[in-house]
Design an enzyme around this catalytic site. Structure first.
Site, PDB file in Angstrom:
ATOM      1  N   PRO A 180       1.031  -1.577  -0.308  1.00  0.00           N
ATOM      2  CG  PRO A 180      -0.806  -1.918   1.735  1.00  0.00           C
ATOM      3  CD  PRO A 180       0.560  -2.139   1.084  1.00  0.00           C
ATOM      4  CD  GLU A 181       3.912   2.504  -2.300  1.00  0.00           C
ATOM      5  OE1 GLU A 181       4.000   3.252  -1.820  1.00  0.00           O
ATOM      6  OE2 GLU A 181       4.643   1.095  -3.287  1.00  0.00           O
ATOM      7  CE  LYS A 188      21.180  15.187  -2.168  1.00  0.00           C
ATOM      8  NZ  LYS A 188      21.855  13.822  -0.927  1.00  0.00           N
TER       9      LYS A 188
END
Length: 270
Positions: free
Chosen positions: A2-3, A151
Site C-alpha cells: 500500500p502506497e 546529487k
C-alpha cells in the site's frame, strides 16, 4: 505494498466510523508484527475517545486525548471497518471495538505492519525526519531543485527518498517521471529548475488522481469497505513494458532499478 494513495483512501474510509467514538475493548491476537505491539496497548486505549484519524506519509494516526496510535500497513496490511459479528480471519492481528458497535480490524498476512503507542507522534523516530507531504504547500519544484544540487543519485531514487518527499512509491514515481518527460536514470543534480517544477506538478497530479479513484489495485490491498481501488486502470506506463507509449507509439522499456520495475519511454523521457 500500500502506497500513500491507498493509505489516504483507508484514512478517508475509516475516519467517519471512528472519530468521536470511544474504545470499548482492544484485542491483540498476534503482537508479533514488524515491531512488537506494546503489551500495554489495550490499557492505554480502552475507555478513550478517538478524536481524529490522520495520515503522515504512509503512517496512520489514531489521535486520543493522552497520545496517539501509529499504524503502518506494511507490505500487505489493511484496516477494515467491521459492522457485523463476522469471525476474525487468520491474519486479523489487532481489533479495536468501538461504542458504536463497530470495530476496526487490522489484517496483515506478512506481519510487516505496526501498531505503536506514542505520547508525541511528531517527535517519534519514525516520523520526525520525514520530508514534506507531496500534496502540501511545502512541496514544490524549488524544494526538489535545492535538495538535488550536486546529487549523483538517479532521479527515480531521489524522489522515492522519504527524506526528500514522502509517499512517492515505485508505481507513482514511474507515472510522474513519464508525465514530466524525465528519464528515470538521469542524475538528480543535472535536472533544471523548470523541469523540477514540471516533476513536482506531475507527482501531485498523479497522487491526487490515485486518491480520487481509491488507490491503485494491488494484490493484497482492500480498502476499509473491502473494495479494491481503480487507479490501475489509468496507469500510463507502470506494468506496461513492451507496449507502445501512449504519446509517441515507441515501445516502452522495462528495466530494473534497485530491484524494482522501472518503465519509461526512451523517446519521450530524457
Amino acid at each position: 505494498m500500500p502506497e500513500l494513495p491507498e493509505v489516504e483512501t483507508t484514512r478517508q474510509g475509516i475516519a467517519p466510523h471512528c472519530e468521536g467514538q470511544t474504545i470499548r475493548q482492544v484485542v491483540v491476537r498476534n503482537p508479533r508484527l514488524r515491531w512488537p505491539v506494546p503489551d500495554d496497548l489495550p490499557q492505554q486505549l480502552e475507555g478513550q475517545t478517538i478524536r481524529t484519524v490522520e495520515r503522515r506519509a504512509k503512517y496512520l494516526f489514531l489521535h486520543l486525548d493522552t497520545g496517539s496510535v501509529i499504524v503502518h500497513l506494511g507490505m500487505s496490511g489493511s484496516l477494515r471497518v467491521i459492522t457485523d459479528d463476522s469471525a476474525p480471519m487468520r491474519h486479523d492481528h489487532v481489533e479495536i471495538f468501538l461504542d458504536n458497535h463497530r470495530s476496526l480490524r487490522f489484517n496483515d498476512p506478512r506481519r510487516f505492519g505496526c501498531w505503536l503507542w506514542t505520547t508525541d507522534w511528531s517527535q517519534h523516530p519514525l516520523i520526525s525526519q520525514l520530508g514534506p507531504e507531496p500534496l502540501s504547500d511545502d512541496f514544490n519544484g524549488a524544494w526538489l531543485f535545492r535538495l538535488s544540487r550536486q546529487k549523483q543519485t538517479p532521479i527515480k531514487s531521489f524522489i522515492m527518498d522519504n527524506h526528500v518527499v514522502v509517499g512517492v512509491g515505485n508505481i507513482y514515481a514511474n507515472e510522474a517521471l513519464f508525465k514530466a518527460g524525465i528519464h528515470p536514470k538521469r542524475k538528480a543534480g543535472r535536472i533544471s529548475l523548470d523541469r523540477y517544477h514540471r516533476l513536482a506538478d506531475a507527482i501531485r497530479e498523479t497522487l491526487q488522481a490515485a486518491i480520487l479513484m481509491g488507490g491503485t489495485t494491488l494484490r493484497d490491498f482492500v480498502n476499509s469497505e473491502g473494495k479494491p481501488g481503480y487507479f490501475a486502470q489509468s496507469l500510463l506506463v507502470y506494468g506496461k513494458g513492451g507496449t507502445l507509449c501512449p504519446d509517441c507509439n515507441t515501445s516502452l522499456k522495462d528495466i530494473r532499478m534497485n530491484n524494482r520495475s522501472t518503465v519509461y519511454c526512451p523517446r519521450c523521457q530524457r
